[in-house]
Design a protein around this motif. Structure first.
Motif, PDB file in Angstrom:
ATOM      1  N   ARG A 112       0.845  -1.206   0.000  1.00 37.29           N
ATOM      2  CA  ARG A 112       0.000   0.000   0.000  1.00 37.29           C
ATOM      3  C   ARG A 112       0.877   1.252   0.000  1.00 37.29           C
ATOM      4  O   ARG A 112       0.650   2.192  -0.769  1.00 37.29           O
ATOM      5  N   ASN A 113       1.910   1.252   0.840  1.00 33.70           N
ATOM      6  CA  ASN A 113       2.824   2.390   0.872  1.00 33.70           C
ATOM      7  C   ASN A 113       3.627   2.489  -0.421  1.00 33.70           C
ATOM      8  O   ASN A 113       3.902   3.587  -0.905  1.00 33.70           O
ATOM      9  N   TYR A 114       3.983   1.351  -0.993  1.00 33.16           N
ATOM     10  CA  TYR A 114       4.704   1.371  -2.262  1.00 33.16           C
ATOM     11  C   TYR A 114       3.846   2.018  -3.358  1.00 33.16           C
ATOM     12  O   TYR A 114       4.340   2.820  -4.150  1.00 33.16           O
ATOM     13  N   ARG A 115       2.572   1.668  -3.419  1.00 29.25           N
ATOM     14  CA  ARG A 115       1.701   2.247  -4.459  1.00 29.25           C
ATOM     15  C   ARG A 115       1.571   3.761  -4.308  1.00 29.25           C
ATOM     16  O   ARG A 115       1.541   4.491  -5.299  1.00 29.25           O
ATOM     17  N   ILE A 116       1.506   4.246  -3.066  1.00 25.74           N
ATOM     18  CA  ILE A 116       1.473   5.690  -2.834  1.00 25.74           C
ATOM     19  C   ILE A 116       2.770   6.323  -3.334  1.00 25.74           C
ATOM     20  O   ILE A 116       2.765   7.346  -4.017  1.00 25.74           O
ATOM     21  N   LEU A 117       3.896   5.690  -2.981  1.00 30.43           N
ATOM     22  CA  LEU A 117       5.204   6.193  -3.407  1.00 30.43           C
ATOM     23  C   LEU A 117       5.322   6.206  -4.927  1.00 30.43           C
ATOM     24  O   LEU A 117       5.737   7.210  -5.516  1.00 30.43           O
ATOM     25  N   GLU A 118       4.952   5.105  -5.554  1.00 32.66           N
ATOM     26  CA  GLU A 118       5.070   5.013  -7.013  1.00 32.66           C
ATOM     27  C   GLU A 118       4.214   6.077  -7.699  1.00 32.66           C
ATOM     28  O   GLU A 118       4.676   6.749  -8.629  1.00 32.66           O
ATOM     29  N   LYS A 119       3.006   6.247  -7.238  1.00 37.97           N
ATOM     30  CA  LYS A 119       2.112   7.246  -7.830  1.00 37.97           C
ATOM     31  C   LYS A 119       2.720   8.641  -7.721  1.00 37.97           C
ATOM     32  O   LYS A 119       2.720   9.412  -8.686  1.00 37.97           O
ATOM     33  N   TYR A 120       3.273   8.959  -6.554  1.00 38.29           N
ATOM     34  CA  TYR A 120       3.863  10.281  -6.366  1.00 38.29           C
ATOM     35  C   TYR A 120       5.131  10.460  -7.208  1.00 38.29           C
ATOM     36  O   TYR A 120       5.281  11.460  -7.911  1.00 38.29           O
ATOM     37  N   VAL A 121       6.043   9.499  -7.123  1.00 36.91           N
ATOM     38  CA  VAL A 121       7.337   9.628  -7.805  1.00 36.91           C
ATOM     39  C   VAL A 121       7.150   9.699  -9.317  1.00 36.91           C
ATOM     40  O   VAL A 121       7.791  10.511  -9.983  1.00 36.91           O
ATOM     41  N   MET A 122       6.263   8.892  -9.850  1.00 39.04           N
ATOM     42  CA  MET A 122       6.068   8.908 -11.304  1.00 39.04           C
ATOM     43  C   MET A 122       5.294  10.145 -11.762  1.00 39.04           C
ATOM     44  O   MET A 122       5.369  10.515 -12.924  1.00 39.04           O
ATOM     45  N   SER A 123       4.564  10.794 -10.836  1.00 38.92           N
ATOM     46  CA  SER A 123       3.842  12.012 -11.224  1.00 38.92           C
ATOM     47  C   SER A 123       4.748  13.237 -11.224  1.00 38.92           C
ATOM     48  O   SER A 123       4.419  14.254 -11.837  1.00 38.92           O
ATOM     49  N   VAL A 124       5.881  13.154 -10.523  1.00 43.33           N
ATOM     50  CA  VAL A 124       6.826  14.271 -10.488  1.00 43.33           C
ATOM     51  C   VAL A 124       7.599  14.269 -11.800  1.00 43.33           C
ATOM     52  O   VAL A 124       8.201  13.269 -12.175  1.00 43.33           O
ATOM     53  N   ASP A 125       7.566  15.387 -12.481  1.00 54.68           N
ATOM     54  CA  ASP A 125       8.233  15.494 -13.776  1.00 54.68           C
ATOM     55  C   ASP A 125       9.745  15.510 -13.586  1.00 54.68           C
ATOM     56  O   ASP A 125      10.276  16.351 -12.865  1.00 54.68           O
ATOM     57  N   SER A 126      10.429  14.587 -14.252  1.00 53.62           N
ATOM     58  CA  SER A 126      11.888  14.505 -14.133  1.00 53.62           C
ATOM     59  C   SER A 126      12.579  15.728 -14.698  1.00 53.62           C
ATOM     60  O   SER A 126      13.677  16.072 -14.294  1.00 53.62           O
TER      61      SER A 126
END
Length: 142
Positions: A112-126
């Motif tokens: 559950r925490n991983y999915r939150i992290l993945e959603k946030y990290v991938m939404s941040v524009d590199s």
């Protein structure tokens, strides 16, 4: 003592993000799978049979997983608060003896925490940092 990452997710390239997330995903999946009620008896199954010990160990490992996330990414407080809330729910829900096993299996705090992290990290524009720096340089030139 845990060293906190000073590296913002925007500073990672897309491939660095995916590689870091891949390792964290494997770890989350493994932790949630081992601390749920499984059919094959192993040391984790036996620890789960001891009411307080199994619950405490799974919560401690969930906290250690959060420390791994902190070593990888610098995250805003809102995201960190969601992580902590999930660990608290996990600790409270898994303390009830027989129901706790089922709760740990269904809730899966680390995934559950991983999915939150993945959603946030991938939404941040590199490239957001690069584009901001480029805009400031071109603003100086114009």
């Amino acid at each position: 003592m845990t060293t906190r990452s000073i590296r913002d997710p925007a500073s990672y390239t897309a491939s660095e993000k995916k590689e870091t997330l891949r390792g964290l995903h494997r770890q989350a999946r493994r932790l949630d799978k081992k601390w749920s009620l499984s059919c094959k008896p192993d040391e984790y199954f036996l620890l789960n049979m001891i009411p307080i010990l199994g619950d405490s160990m799974s919560t401690i490992l969930a906290i250690k997983y959060l420390r791994e996330i902190h070593r990888s990414f610098a995250l805003p407080p809102e995201i960190e608060n969601k992580f902590v809330k999930n660990v608290i729910i996990h600790a409270g829900g898994s303390i009830v003896p027989l129901v706790g096993w089922l709760f740990r299996r269904v809730f899966g705090v680390n995934m559950r925490n991983y999915r939150i992290l993945e959603k946030y990290v991938m939404s941040v524009d590199s490239n957001s940092r690069e584009s901001i720096e480029a805009d400031s340089v071109t603003g100086l030139i114009n």
